[in-house]
Each structure stands twice: as structure tokens, then as C-alpha cells.
Design a protein around this motif. Structure first.
Motif, PDB file in Angstrom:
ATOM      1  N   LYS A  20       0.822  -1.212   0.000  1.00 56.52           N
ATOM      2  CA  LYS A  20       0.000   0.000   0.000  1.00 56.52           C
ATOM      3  C   LYS A  20       0.859   1.266   0.000  1.00 56.52           C
ATOM      4  CE  LYS A  20      -4.089  -2.092   2.178  1.00 56.52           C
ATOM      5  NZ  LYS A  20      -5.083  -1.955   3.281  1.00 56.52           N
ATOM      6  N   CYS A  23       1.875   1.939   4.088  1.00 57.95           N
ATOM      7  CA  CYS A  23       2.153   0.832   5.010  1.00 57.95           C
ATOM      8  C   CYS A  23       2.508  -0.392   4.169  1.00 57.95           C
ATOM      9  CB  CYS A  23       0.955   0.540   5.914  1.00 57.95           C
ATOM     10  SG  CYS A  23      -0.513  -0.006   5.023  1.00 57.95           S
ATOM     11  N   CYS A  25       1.080  -3.338   4.042  1.00 51.30           N
ATOM     12  CA  CYS A  25       0.012  -4.296   3.745  1.00 51.30           C
ATOM     13  C   CYS A  25      -0.024  -4.565   2.241  1.00 51.30           C
ATOM     14  CB  CYS A  25      -1.343  -3.748   4.181  1.00 51.30           C
ATOM     15  SG  CYS A  25      -1.521  -3.661   5.967  1.00 51.30           S
ATOM     16  N   VAL A  37      -4.814  -5.443   6.518  1.00 50.59           N
ATOM     17  CA  VAL A  37      -4.988  -4.208   7.286  1.00 50.59           C
ATOM     18  C   VAL A  37      -3.985  -4.174   8.430  1.00 50.59           C
ATOM     19  CG1 VAL A  37      -7.430  -3.971   6.719  1.00 50.59           C
ATOM     20  CG2 VAL A  37      -6.772  -5.245   8.775  1.00 50.59           C
ATOM     21  N   CYS A  38      -3.620  -2.943   8.839  1.00 55.05           N
ATOM     22  CA  CYS A  38      -2.652  -2.765   9.923  1.00 55.05           C
ATOM     23  C   CYS A  38      -2.984  -1.451  10.624  1.00 55.05           C
ATOM     24  CB  CYS A  38      -1.229  -2.758   9.360  1.00 55.05           C
ATOM     25  SG  CYS A  38      -0.811  -1.231   8.511  1.00 55.05           S
ATOM     26  N   CYS A  41      -3.191   1.672   8.063  1.00 55.15           N
ATOM     27  CA  CYS A  41      -4.312   1.828   7.125  1.00 55.15           C
ATOM     28  C   CYS A  41      -5.670   1.732   7.825  1.00 55.15           C
ATOM     29  CB  CYS A  41      -4.191   0.870   5.937  1.00 55.15           C
ATOM     30  SG  CYS A  41      -4.055  -0.860   6.342  1.00 55.15           S
TER      31      CYS A  41
HETATM   32 ZN   LIG Z   1      -1.741  -1.368   6.361  1.00 54.67          ZN
END
Ligand SMILES: [Zn+2]
Lengths: 480, 96
Positions: A20, A23, A25, A37-38, A41
Motif C-alpha cells: 500500500k 504501510c 500491507c 490491514v494494519c 491503514c
Molecule cells: Zn496497512
């Protein structure tokens, strides 16, 4: 009153990076919901965004392809708004200094080329995806919304044109040209049907011959080039109707309804000041030095417009050259056809005609078909040598595309090869003359319409495999 | 004299509900802050490059490499409501 449309197009392009924008991901739309997801995000407190270098390279590449100036220094801003597909309640975007600005592309409609200016291309992040659950499945009657944030934070480039477009057909041509350029750059899969490239249109009208812009309406939700053209056309007529009746246009966002063929009002557009843009304090400025810019410029592939010009230099007509150059699959097939010895215009005709039509009908990509450049060259050779009529050649091509083998093999297998042996044709003609002496005497006596009767008889005797022109020549030579 | 602001509009943008008393208090307090900003803007800044960040650095990038994401069950367990791998929220329209 005569009205002139004034149209600008905003395009969102999802970049096909591995990870992304801010990040690590994965960018993967096949993944199970909410598995990529993290904290960054999802907008969790304390998470820090770090920009993806590749995305900055790629937006620079896009800017260069659209003849933009690249800002030596640009920066990110927060665009503040509340919507549930945006977990942070703001989107990281760019405001006063985008990465790319002041470019252009040339767009051709019906042989007429116009230069459409590109105001800017800026870097931002995509939102998550919402599913509105309710009885009708429509947003206005939804009872709840389900959210998948796998797409939240995917690098997104927004390309904004100036309001230089003057018709729905030109809007479509601009969008198509832009898509072929982005696809040629290899930075996005640029598929409308999957939403990896999305078009919105700003439409207003003004009395023909005047300068001042009318009130503009933003039209969204077009997911094909055809629906973009239809939506813009509809909107032009809708506004002209209102103004002709003395009404006024509301500045608003309208939703294109493909089924009904109309636009519906969505919601009043918030003025840009309501987004309360401010510099993103978590991100440092972006600096694209001349050195970096030149490195990126060196990676630009041959762009469709240049490729089309090169094909025209080989003698291909303008429309076919543009069609070929706009498709990677057609370009590859055309190049290999040329390499195998096919004449350029003949190969172009087959590829943009029969082959493209077959691909649409069969819903099979040309790249996935059984056809090769060598097949195209062989087919062209057989037609040139008079071994196939043009009708038979189309049939042969169909069998080749269906995977039955190369043109010589399938032409023989389906008994489509013309009799090209003049001795065999002459004896067929003499046989028919011998069987129809009375008619031949009348033909020789000047009853010229009987030539058709003799050609028909020869075609019957040869099972339709004679070249009618050659047969006609032989019959005439017998009249003396 | 504090700068006049449409505090109800600001509250609406932030999606927060304020009482009449709070509206009055915050209008005055935010006005003082804007007043201060207006005074800062009077400083002579010709020839000074705009600063958007206190650090004199640019281009803090990461390479395009995928890192592991969070465990979905753990993520969704923190949400007020979830179903079938999705976050579940009330239906949302932009204008309340
Ligand atoms: Zn993320």
C-alpha cells in the motif's frame, strides 16, 4: 439557444504496487475481507505513514507520459471528511503542490485531433469498500453497511483535466486515450470493470460563443466508456432543457443510472474549504530531483501515440494504427506478424477487423487465442497467391482462432483452397463449354450476360473453389 | 476583538453535538486562537520559504515490500460490531 458543453474529466488510477501507499500491507483484491490491514491503514492512534517509493516513481512516470511538469518539491495534505469507508476520517492527498502539473494529451475524434490540457496529477490513497445491506441493495434504503479495508490505503493517482472537452464523444476519447497510456506504462491494470481506473465528469454548458463557465455538475458512477459518453450526453441535454425553460442549474453531484439512462442527484457538494485541507504533519515533503526525474524518464516505454505514428509510417491507415497501438495484445500480434513477413496494412486489417470482432464475440483475449503472427503472415500469403478467396480467408481465420491449426492445414482440412492451377481451370472451362455449345455460340455472338451462366457452371464443376475472376478471363479468351 | 466564526458549522463538520452553552464558549475560545493566528500572519515573511514541517528533511520512503498485516480476528474483536470478516456500521450517508 445554442449551448456549448464544457467538460472536465477526473480520473482515479489505482497503482499496481505490491504494498500500500503508506504501510506494508499487500495490495490484493482477491484476499479475504480485512486480511490486509494494519494500524496505519486502519487509522489507529500513534501509527505513522511512510510513503512507498515506487508509487512516487510511478506517479512521476504518469506525469511525464502526460507531458506534465514535475514539482521539484511537493507535499501531502489531509483532506478531512467523515465517511465510513475512510477509517482515519481524513484522506491523505495533495492540495496546493501536486507531484505533477500542467500537462496535456492529444485526443482524436473522427479524424480531428485536439489537445486537452491536464491540470494536475496528484498522489493519494484509496478508501475501503462498503457493502450497503438492505432490502433493495440501494444506498438510500440500506439498513447497515459492511466495511472491508483491504483497499484502504492503496496508492491512487488522480489525474484532473482542464475543462477543455467540448462533447461527450471527446470525453470518451479522452478517457480511452488516457487508459491506453496508463496501461502502456505498466503501473496499473487499468480495468474499468474492476474499478482500478475510474472516471468522473464535470459538465456545464454555456451559450455558444460566450466565455463565462456555467454552473458545473459532477457526474459519477460510469463504469464503461460507453456509459461515460451516455452520461455526459444526458447531462448536457438535461441542463439545456432546464436553462431553455428559464431555470437554473444546481451545483451538485449526480449519479449515473445505467439501467434508466439518467442521472440522479446525490447530495450537495461540499465546498473545498469544508475539507479543511492542512499539511500532513506526519509526512515529509517529496523531492523529485532532476537526476531522479531523468532516471524515471529513461524507463518510459514507447507510448501509444508514438507507436501509432510509427505504424502509419509503415503504411497503416490512421484508425487501424490507433487501434493497434492502443492494445498491448494487438501490438504484440502485429509486431510478430510483421516479423513473420506479413504486409503491414493487410495484417492491420485482419487484426483490427476479424480478429478483434472474434475476440469480442468469444470473450477471449487475443493474447490467449491460438493465433500467432506466423499464422497472420501465412494467411496473408495465401490470399496474395490467390489460394484463398477473401470469404474463405475469413472462414480459415475463424478455424485458426478456434485452435484447429495453421491456415494451410485448416484450409486443406475444410477444403477451402482455390484451384490455382491454370491447366485445371482451363479444362473445367472447356468441359462446361463442351456441355453447353448453344449457349456458348450465343455468348460468342455478343449475348454478354451469358458470361455469368458460364462462370456459375464452372464454379459448380469445381465445387466453388475456382477464382471467379480467373474463370472469367479464361472464358473470354475462348471467345477469342 | 475575537474573530467571528460559525461554530455550529465547525461542529457539524466534526460531527459533534454541542449545547448552546458549549457553542458560546467554544466560539469565544476558538476566536481567540484565530485572533492569535491573524497576528502571527502580520509578521513580515517576504523571502522566507513556507515551512510545512519542522524537520529539514525530505523523502523518507519505504521500499515497495509487503509486510505482514494484523490478525483479522484480533482486529475485528476491537470493533463495536463485526460480521463475516467485515466491520459492521450503521448505514452512512454523507449528509446526516
Ligand atoms: Zn496497512
Amino acid at each position: 439557444m445554442k449551448w456549448e458543453p464544457v467538460i472536465g474529466i477526473e480520473v482515479h488510477v489505482e497503482l499496481e504496487t505490491q504494498s500500500k501507499m503508506f504501510c506494508g500491507c499487500a495490495v490484493d483484491f482477491e484476499a479475504e475481507p480485512n486480511t490486509n490491514v494494519c494500524p496505519t491503514c486502519l487509522g489507529l492512534p500513534g501509527a505513522l505513514p511512510v510513503p512507498n517509493r515506487k508509487a512516487i516513481e510511478w506517479i512521476t512516470k504518469i506525469g511525464l507520459a502526460f507531458n506534465c511538469s514535475i514539482s521539484e518539491r511537493s507535499q501531502f495534505h489531509r483532506k478531512n471528511y467523515f465517511y465510513s469507508d475512510q477509517p482515519k476520517n481524513y484522506q491523505i492527498s495533495q492540495f496546493d503542490v501536486p507531484v505533477c502539473h500542467d500537462g496535456w494529451i492529444d485526443v482524436t475524434v473522427d479524424g480531428e485531433t485536439s489537445r486537452i490540457r491536464v491540470n494536475r496529477a496528484h498522489m493519494e490513497e484509496d478508501t475501503g469498500k462498503s457493502i450497503h445491506v438492505g432490502e433493495s441493495g440501494r444506498i438510500h434504503s440500506a439498513t447497515e453497511t459492511l466495511l472491508n479495508f483491504n483497499r484502504a490505503g492503496v496508492p491512487l493517482v488522480e489525474i484532473v483535466s482542464e475543462a477543455d472537452i467540448r462533447s461527450a464523444a471527446q470525453a470518451r476519447a479522452y478517457a480511452q486515450t488516457l487508459r491506453t497510456v496508463v496501461a502502456a506504462l505498466g503501473v496499473s491494470d487499468a480495468k474499468l470493470e474492476e474499478g482500478s481506473i475510474r472516471f468522473d465528469a464535470n459538465v456545464s454548458i454555456r451559450p455558444t460563443g460566450t466565455e463565462a463557465f456555467g454552473t458545473k455538475v459532477e457526474v459519477k458512477n460510469m463504469n464503461s466508456f460507453r456509459s461515460l459518453e451516455r452520461a455526459v450526453d444526458f447531462e448536457i441535454l438535461r441542463q439545456a432543457d432546464i436553462l431553455d425553460q428559464g431555470g437554473t442549474i444546481d451545483q451538485e453531484t449526480r449519479h449515473w443510472d445505467e439501467g434508466e439512462g439518467v442521472t440522479h442527484s446525490m447530495r450537495s457538494k461540499e465546498g473545498s474549504s469544508d475539507y479543511r485541507y492542512f499539511p500532513e504533519p506526519d509526512l515529509l515533503p517529496i523531492e523529485v530531483t532532476d537526476e531522479w526525474r531523468n532516471e524515471i524518464a529513461a524507463t518510459l516505454p514507447e507510448l501509444p501515440a508514438a507507436r501509432a505514428a510509427r505504424y502509419m509510417g509503415l503504411g497503416v491507415d490512421a484508425d487501424s494504427a490507433t487501434s493497434l497501438a492502443g492494445s498491448d495484445a494487438l501490438t504484440a500480434m502485429f509486431q510478430s506478424s510483421l516479423a513473420a513477413g506479413a504486409p503491414a496494412q493487410v495484417a492491420a486489417n485482419w487484426l483490427t477487423g476479424e480478429v478483434t470482432a472474434w475476440s469480442r464475440r468469444a470473450a477471449i483475449d487475443i493474447a490467449d487465442s491460438a493465433l500467432t503472427g506466423a499464422h497472420v503472415a501465412q494467411l496473408a500469403g495465401m490470399v496474395a497467391a490467390n489460394l484463398l478467396s477473401s470469404t474463405a480467408a475469413k472462414e480459415v481465420l475463424g478455424y485458426v482462432l478456434a485452435g484447429e491449426g495453421d491456415p494451410e492445414t485448416v484450409a486443406a482440412a475444410h477444403d477451402l483452397v482455390q484451384i490455382n492451377d491454370s491447366g485445371a481451370l482451363e479444362s473445367a472451362v472447356d468441359q462446361v463449354i463442351g456441355e453447353n455449345e448453344d449457349q456458348f455460340a450465343r455468348l460468342a455472338g455478343g449475348e454478354d450476360k451469358l458470361i455469368g451462366f458460364f462462370v456459375g457452371q464452372v464454379m459448380r464443376v469445381t465445387g466453388g473453389k475456382a477464382d471467379p475472376r480467373a474463370v472469367t478471363d479464361i472464358i473470354r479468351s475462348r471467345i477469342g | 476583538m475575537p474573530i467571528e466564526i460559525d461554530i455550529a458549522h465547525v461542529a457539524r463538520l466534526a460531527r459533534i453535538e454541542l449545547s448552546e452553552r458549549q457553542l458560546a464558549d467554544y466560539r469565544a475560545q476558538l476566536g481567540v486562537i484565530l485572533d492569535h493566528a491573524a497576528r502571527v500572519q502580520e509578521l513580515p515573511t517576504e523571502g522566507v520559504a513556507p515551512t510545512s514541517h519542522p524537520l529539514d528533511m525530505v523523502n523518507a520512503f519505504r521500499e515497495d515490500i509487503v509486510r505482514p498485516s494484523l490478525d483479522r480476528d484480533e482486529v475485528l474483536s476491537q470493533a463495536p460490531d463485526a460480521t463475516d470478516g467485515f466491520f459492521r456500521v450503521p448505514p452512512s450517508l454523507d449528509n446526516e
